[in-house]
Scaffold this motif. Structure first.
Motif, PDB file in Angstrom:
ATOM      1  N   ARG B  18       0.822  -1.215   0.000  1.00 39.98           N
ATOM      2  CA  ARG B  18       0.000   0.000   0.000  1.00 39.98           C
ATOM      3  C   ARG B  18       0.853   1.260   0.000  1.00 39.98           C
ATOM      4  O   ARG B  18       0.489   2.262   0.584  1.00 39.98           O
ATOM      5  CB  ARG B  18      -0.919  -0.010   1.224  1.00 39.98           C
ATOM      6  CG  ARG B  18      -2.031  -1.033   1.097  1.00 39.98           C
ATOM      7  CD  ARG B  18      -2.959  -1.007   2.288  1.00 39.98           C
ATOM      8  NE  ARG B  18      -3.938  -2.085   2.168  1.00 39.98           N
ATOM      9  CZ  ARG B  18      -4.342  -2.844   3.178  1.00 39.98           C
ATOM     10  NH1 ARG B  18      -3.888  -2.633   4.393  1.00 39.98           N
ATOM     11  NH2 ARG B  18      -5.232  -3.802   2.999  1.00 39.98           N
ATOM     12  N   GLY B  19       1.998   1.209  -0.656  1.00 40.60           N
ATOM     13  CA  GLY B  19       2.896   2.362  -0.659  1.00 40.60           C
ATOM     14  C   GLY B  19       2.386   3.493  -1.535  1.00 40.60           C
ATOM     15  O   GLY B  19       1.617   3.285  -2.467  1.00 40.60           O
ATOM     16  N   SER B  20       2.803   4.730  -1.194  1.00 37.05           N
ATOM     17  CA  SER B  20       2.567   5.858  -2.096  1.00 37.05           C
ATOM     18  C   SER B  20       3.949   6.310  -2.581  1.00 37.05           C
ATOM     19  O   SER B  20       4.968   5.784  -2.131  1.00 37.05           O
ATOM     20  CB  SER B  20       1.847   6.976  -1.365  1.00 37.05           C
ATOM     21  OG  SER B  20       2.676   7.484  -0.341  1.00 37.05           O
ATOM     22  N   PHE B  21       3.974   7.284  -3.494  1.00 33.38           N
ATOM     23  CA  PHE B  21       5.270   7.683  -4.055  1.00 33.38           C
ATOM     24  C   PHE B  21       5.993   8.730  -3.196  1.00 33.38           C
ATOM     25  O   PHE B  21       7.109   9.110  -3.503  1.00 33.38           O
ATOM     26  CB  PHE B  21       5.090   8.213  -5.475  1.00 33.38           C
ATOM     27  CG  PHE B  21       4.703   7.136  -6.454  1.00 33.38           C
ATOM     28  CD1 PHE B  21       5.549   6.069  -6.681  1.00 33.38           C
ATOM     29  CD2 PHE B  21       3.493   7.192  -7.131  1.00 33.38           C
ATOM     30  CE1 PHE B  21       5.204   5.066  -7.581  1.00 33.38           C
ATOM     31  CE2 PHE B  21       3.144   6.193  -8.025  1.00 33.38           C
ATOM     32  CZ  PHE B  21       3.989   5.132  -8.252  1.00 33.38           C
ATOM     33  N   GLY B  22       5.331   9.226  -2.159  1.00 34.78           N
ATOM     34  CA  GLY B  22       5.968  10.254  -1.337  1.00 34.78           C
ATOM     35  C   GLY B  22       6.030  11.578  -2.078  1.00 34.78           C
ATOM     36  O   GLY B  22       5.580  11.690  -3.226  1.00 34.78           O
ATOM     37  N   LYS B  23       6.617  12.583  -1.437  1.00 39.00           N
ATOM     38  CA  LYS B  23       6.594  13.936  -2.026  1.00 39.00           C
ATOM     39  C   LYS B  23       7.406  14.052  -3.312  1.00 39.00           C
ATOM     40  O   LYS B  23       7.113  14.856  -4.177  1.00 39.00           O
ATOM     41  CB  LYS B  23       7.131  14.939  -1.007  1.00 39.00           C
ATOM     42  CG  LYS B  23       6.082  15.297   0.044  1.00 39.00           C
ATOM     43  CD  LYS B  23       6.585  16.376   0.968  1.00 39.00           C
ATOM     44  CE  LYS B  23       5.500  16.669   2.013  1.00 39.00           C
ATOM     45  NZ  LYS B  23       6.027  17.325   3.183  1.00 39.00           N
ATOM     46  N   PRO B  84       8.590  -6.258 -10.224  1.00 37.61           N
ATOM     47  CA  PRO B  84       9.306  -6.099  -8.954  1.00 37.61           C
ATOM     48  C   PRO B  84       8.775  -4.943  -8.094  1.00 37.61           C
ATOM     49  O   PRO B  84       8.795  -5.025  -6.875  1.00 37.61           O
ATOM     50  CB  PRO B  84      10.757  -5.854  -9.400  1.00 37.61           C
ATOM     51  CG  PRO B  84      10.859  -6.590 -10.706  1.00 37.61           C
ATOM     52  CD  PRO B  84       9.526  -6.374 -11.371  1.00 37.61           C
ATOM     53  N   SER B  85       8.296  -3.865  -8.735  1.00 35.45           N
ATOM     54  CA  SER B  85       7.769  -2.731  -7.947  1.00 35.45           C
ATOM     55  C   SER B  85       6.248  -2.678  -7.948  1.00 35.45           C
ATOM     56  O   SER B  85       5.655  -1.770  -7.355  1.00 35.45           O
ATOM     57  CB  SER B  85       8.309  -1.406  -8.516  1.00 35.45           C
ATOM     58  OG  SER B  85       9.705  -1.370  -8.389  1.00 35.45           O
ATOM     59  N   PHE B  86       5.609  -3.629  -8.609  1.00 34.77           N
ATOM     60  CA  PHE B  86       4.143  -3.618  -8.740  1.00 34.77           C
ATOM     61  C   PHE B  86       3.445  -3.609  -7.378  1.00 34.77           C
ATOM     62  O   PHE B  86       2.540  -2.835  -7.114  1.00 34.77           O
ATOM     63  CB  PHE B  86       3.679  -4.830  -9.564  1.00 34.77           C
ATOM     64  CG  PHE B  86       2.211  -5.139  -9.416  1.00 34.77           C
ATOM     65  CD1 PHE B  86       1.256  -4.390 -10.089  1.00 34.77           C
ATOM     66  CD2 PHE B  86       1.771  -6.173  -8.579  1.00 34.77           C
ATOM     67  CE1 PHE B  86      -0.100  -4.667  -9.938  1.00 34.77           C
ATOM     68  CE2 PHE B  86       0.425  -6.454  -8.422  1.00 34.77           C
ATOM     69  CZ  PHE B  86      -0.510  -5.698  -9.099  1.00 34.77           C
ATOM     70  N   GLY B  87       3.898  -4.508  -6.492  1.00 33.53           N
ATOM     71  CA  GLY B  87       3.215  -4.653  -5.205  1.00 33.53           C
ATOM     72  C   GLY B  87       3.244  -3.380  -4.401  1.00 33.53           C
ATOM     73  O   GLY B  87       2.197  -2.829  -4.028  1.00 33.53           O
ATOM     74  N   LEU B  88       4.443  -2.876  -4.191  1.00 28.46           N
ATOM     75  CA  LEU B  88       4.616  -1.703  -3.339  1.00 28.46           C
ATOM     76  C   LEU B  88       3.761  -0.521  -3.800  1.00 28.46           C
ATOM     77  O   LEU B  88       3.165   0.189  -3.000  1.00 28.46           O
ATOM     78  CB  LEU B  88       6.103  -1.317  -3.318  1.00 28.46           C
ATOM     79  CG  LEU B  88       6.487  -0.123  -2.451  1.00 28.46           C
ATOM     80  CD1 LEU B  88       6.088  -0.351  -0.992  1.00 28.46           C
ATOM     81  CD2 LEU B  88       7.985   0.143  -2.541  1.00 28.46           C
ATOM     82  N   TYR B  89       3.694  -0.318  -5.125  1.00 29.41           N
ATOM     83  CA  TYR B  89       3.019   0.877  -5.635  1.00 29.41           C
ATOM     84  C   TYR B  89       1.678   0.593  -6.308  1.00 29.41           C
ATOM     85  O   TYR B  89       1.173   1.414  -7.057  1.00 29.41           O
ATOM     86  CB  TYR B  89       3.937   1.610  -6.625  1.00 29.41           C
ATOM     87  CG  TYR B  89       5.211   2.095  -5.973  1.00 29.41           C
ATOM     88  CD1 TYR B  89       5.157   2.952  -4.879  1.00 29.41           C
ATOM     89  CD2 TYR B  89       6.457   1.691  -6.435  1.00 29.41           C
ATOM     90  CE1 TYR B  89       6.320   3.401  -4.265  1.00 29.41           C
ATOM     91  CE2 TYR B  89       7.633   2.138  -5.839  1.00 29.41           C
ATOM     92  CZ  TYR B  89       7.551   2.989  -4.751  1.00 29.41           C
ATOM     93  OH  TYR B  89       8.696   3.430  -4.143  1.00 29.41           O
ATOM     94  N   GLN B  90       1.082  -0.589  -6.029  1.00 28.44           N
ATOM     95  CA  GLN B  90      -0.131  -0.916  -6.786  1.00 28.44           C
ATOM     96  C   GLN B  90      -1.312  -0.003  -6.447  1.00 28.44           C
ATOM     97  O   GLN B  90      -2.239   0.113  -7.239  1.00 28.44           O
ATOM     98  CB  GLN B  90      -0.516  -2.388  -6.617  1.00 28.44           C
ATOM     99  CG  GLN B  90      -0.905  -2.797  -5.218  1.00 28.44           C
ATOM    100  CD  GLN B  90      -1.457  -4.218  -5.178  1.00 28.44           C
ATOM    101  OE1 GLN B  90      -2.437  -4.522  -5.828  1.00 28.44           O
ATOM    102  NE2 GLN B  90      -0.806  -5.091  -4.451  1.00 28.44           N
ATOM    103  N   ASP B  91      -1.303   0.654  -5.293  1.00 34.48           N
ATOM    104  CA  ASP B  91      -2.413   1.533  -4.935  1.00 34.48           C
ATOM    105  C   ASP B  91      -2.092   3.014  -5.150  1.00 34.48           C
ATOM    106  O   ASP B  91      -2.923   3.877  -4.893  1.00 34.48           O
ATOM    107  CB  ASP B  91      -2.803   1.328  -3.465  1.00 34.48           C
ATOM    108  CG  ASP B  91      -3.494  -0.021  -3.239  1.00 34.48           C
ATOM    109  OD1 ASP B  91      -3.689  -0.762  -4.218  1.00 34.48           O
ATOM    110  OD2 ASP B  91      -3.830  -0.325  -2.076  1.00 34.48           O
ATOM    111  N   ALA B  92      -0.862   3.316  -5.580  1.00 31.63           N
ATOM    112  CA  ALA B  92      -0.436   4.716  -5.664  1.00 31.63           C
ATOM    113  C   ALA B  92      -0.873   5.376  -6.977  1.00 31.63           C
ATOM    114  O   ALA B  92      -1.040   4.716  -7.999  1.00 31.63           O
ATOM    115  CB  ALA B  92       1.082   4.788  -5.537  1.00 31.63           C
TER     116      ALA B  92
END
Lengths: 168, 344
Positions: B18-23, B84-92
């Protein structure tokens, strides 16, 4: 055609695979594939230009694959002058022309489409064999876990097809 | 699997996905694999522009896979460059970024150019070879192995009655901006514009931006369904209808989802940078700068409090609603009514 036609195999816009269950026992000497681009499928909900282009282009590319195998194909393009505009009317036209013994297809992705094609089969006194697809991991038999689900599943796909699928 | 236990010791890794991309934003993103239209596709584009000129969206660019070969290339490109980065940023979400780390293979799967087993197996192999982390692989595989099958089961066991369901008795029309993207709300403008230009938006844009707004407004579910079925390249009714009517609009009385997925503008602020450039404030529910999502969120809870109170999963949200005074609720209801009437 010396031999009478056995199956008219219906391929819809979201069934563009050669390993389709509808084509499992395809015999080019006695079966014909049927595909149709019709306005109804782009207008019953307003299908966006991106979506319409994808579906129509993928259909035409799949038709090329079929032609390359020299399999017989009836294909109506959206801009054909005599296009009657619906899957039902186009199928009816094809049936009148070639008089198949049976209609065959893999389960479609929309209830409305299944009903309309079933009605055409019934009006022409033909069997429409609806086979479960291989592009899902759970065959439709597994959807029959409750009485209500079993009842609806039986209505939507013939139990015969489910059982056949399970046995194979 | 490790015997009877899942690899990694747990069945799902949603907490890590459930990561976001941050500022600072997403940084350098991998280029998506798009396919240049060949002569067949060009002919179709001309045909569509002529015969379906009034249908929504544009064809300024078109790059979807239209053959099995292209579909396999699209899958391979996702597995190599984005999984590889799909999971972390799938909701962002990020303003102007259409493709991010998503797979873009749903249309190929749903047209049957790709088999779901191929997609599952390719992701599994990426994990086995050490090329993608477990949370990303698990999240991706569960979408196909679990959700896709579940949705199909709902459709075929519930039809045809399902299409008519409207459990929350929603009666509003879909706002006209859904067909143009012409709205001051930055998140909706971005999600709808990319939808019209590419036939695509990712699952959180669909669930928590366009779907959420229609849910909070109380749009007739069948109208929302017609929009989703029409605009997205991967939309076929068996998959689109339960996701829209059940998951997104909670119109099936909980057959599909255990609660309505409602949130205020603050959720969108947390998961994106849309609010930074938007004239509305997601923390404000009444007044000139109030975010319409936030106004409608509180109004939705207030309108449906009797039904929602029976759902234990809604307790926290209703507890917060109870903190609002009667005057605050009345002001929110008045602003919500003004908003909804402005779309008529």
């Amino acid at each position: 055609m010396a031999k009478s036609l056995r199956h008219l195999v219906l391929i819809l816009e979201d069934q563009l695979n050669l390993d389709s269950t509808a084509l499992a026992d395809f015999d080019p000497t006695q079966d014909i594939i049927w595909m149709a681009e019709v306005m109804q499928e782009s207008s019953h909900v307003a299908s966006s230009k991106q979506r319409s282009t994808l579906f129509l282009s993928a259909m035409r590319h799949f038709a090329e694959t079929i032609k390359a195998k020299a399999w017989p194909l009836i294909y109506t393009q959206l801009d054909c002058a005599d296009n009657t505009g619906t899957l039902a009317s186009e199928l009816d036209k094809a049936i009148q022309k070639i008089r198949p013994q049976k209609l065959l297809m893999t389960a479609p992705g929309e209830w409305r489409v299944l009903q309309s094609l079933r009605a055409v089969a019934k009006n022409n006194d033909l069997t429409l064999d609806v086979r479960d697809g291989t592009h899902f991991l759970a065959p439709c038999v597994t959807l029959q876990s409750t009485p209500r689900a079993a009842n609806n599943c039986a209505k939507n796909f013939s139990t015969e097809s489910c059982v056949k699928k399970q046995a194979s | 699997m490790n015997g009877k236990k899942p690899i990694g010791g747990q069945w799902n890794f949603d907490e890590e996905n459930r990561g976001s991309f941050g500022k600072k934003g997403p940084g350098l993103l991998p280029q998506p694999l798009r396919f240049e239209p060949d002569s067949i596709t060009q002919d179709v584009m001309n045909l569509v522009n002529e015969k379906l000129a009034a249908n929504p969206g544009t064809l300024n660019s078109f790059g979807w896979p239209v053959t099995r070969t292209q579909a396999l290339e699209a899958l391979d490109s996702f597995i190599q460059h984005r999984l590889p980065s799909f999971g972390l940023y799938q909701d962002a979400m990020w303003e102007g970024e259409v493709w991010l780390y998503h797979s873009h293979i749903a249309s190929a799967l749903n047209l049957k150019l790709l088999n779901p087993k191929e997609a599952v197996s390719a992701a599994e192999q990426a994990y086995v070879k050490g090329n993608a982390p477990l949370p990303a692989v698990e999240g991706f595989i569960r979408q196909i192995l679990g959700w896709r099958e579940y949705v199909r089961g709902i459709y075929w066991t519930q039809m045809p009655e399902y299409l008519e369901r409207n459990e929350m008795q929603a009666s509003a029309y879909l706002p006209a901006f859904y067909w143009t993207g012409d709205t001051e709300m930055a998140c909706l403008r971005d999600a709808i514009s990319q939808t019209l230009n590419h036939g695509y938006a990712h699952h959180i844009q669909r669930l928590m931006v366009t779907g959420l707004y229609a849910l909070l407004m109380g749009v007739v579910p069948k109208e929302v369904h017609a929009w989703y079925l029409g605009v997205y390249v991967d939309a076929v009714e068996w998959v689109e209808l339960p996701n829209t009517l059940g998951m997104s609009q909670f119109a099936d009385g909980g057959v599909m989802a255990s609660k309505p997925y409602v949130a205020s503008g603050k959720y969108i602020d947390r998961m994106s940078n849309h609010c930074k450039g938007c004239r509305f404030n997601p923390g404000v529910s009444v007044g000139e700068n109030a975010c319409p999502f936030t106004t409608l969120y509180w109004d939705y809870l207030n309108r449906h409090v009797d039904v929602l109170a029976k759902n234990p999963r809604m307790l926290m949200q209703l507890k917060n609603l109870n903190r609002l005074s009667n005057e605050e609720r009345a002001a929110i209801a008045a602003q919500a009514k003004l908003l909804t009437n402005s779309y008529i």
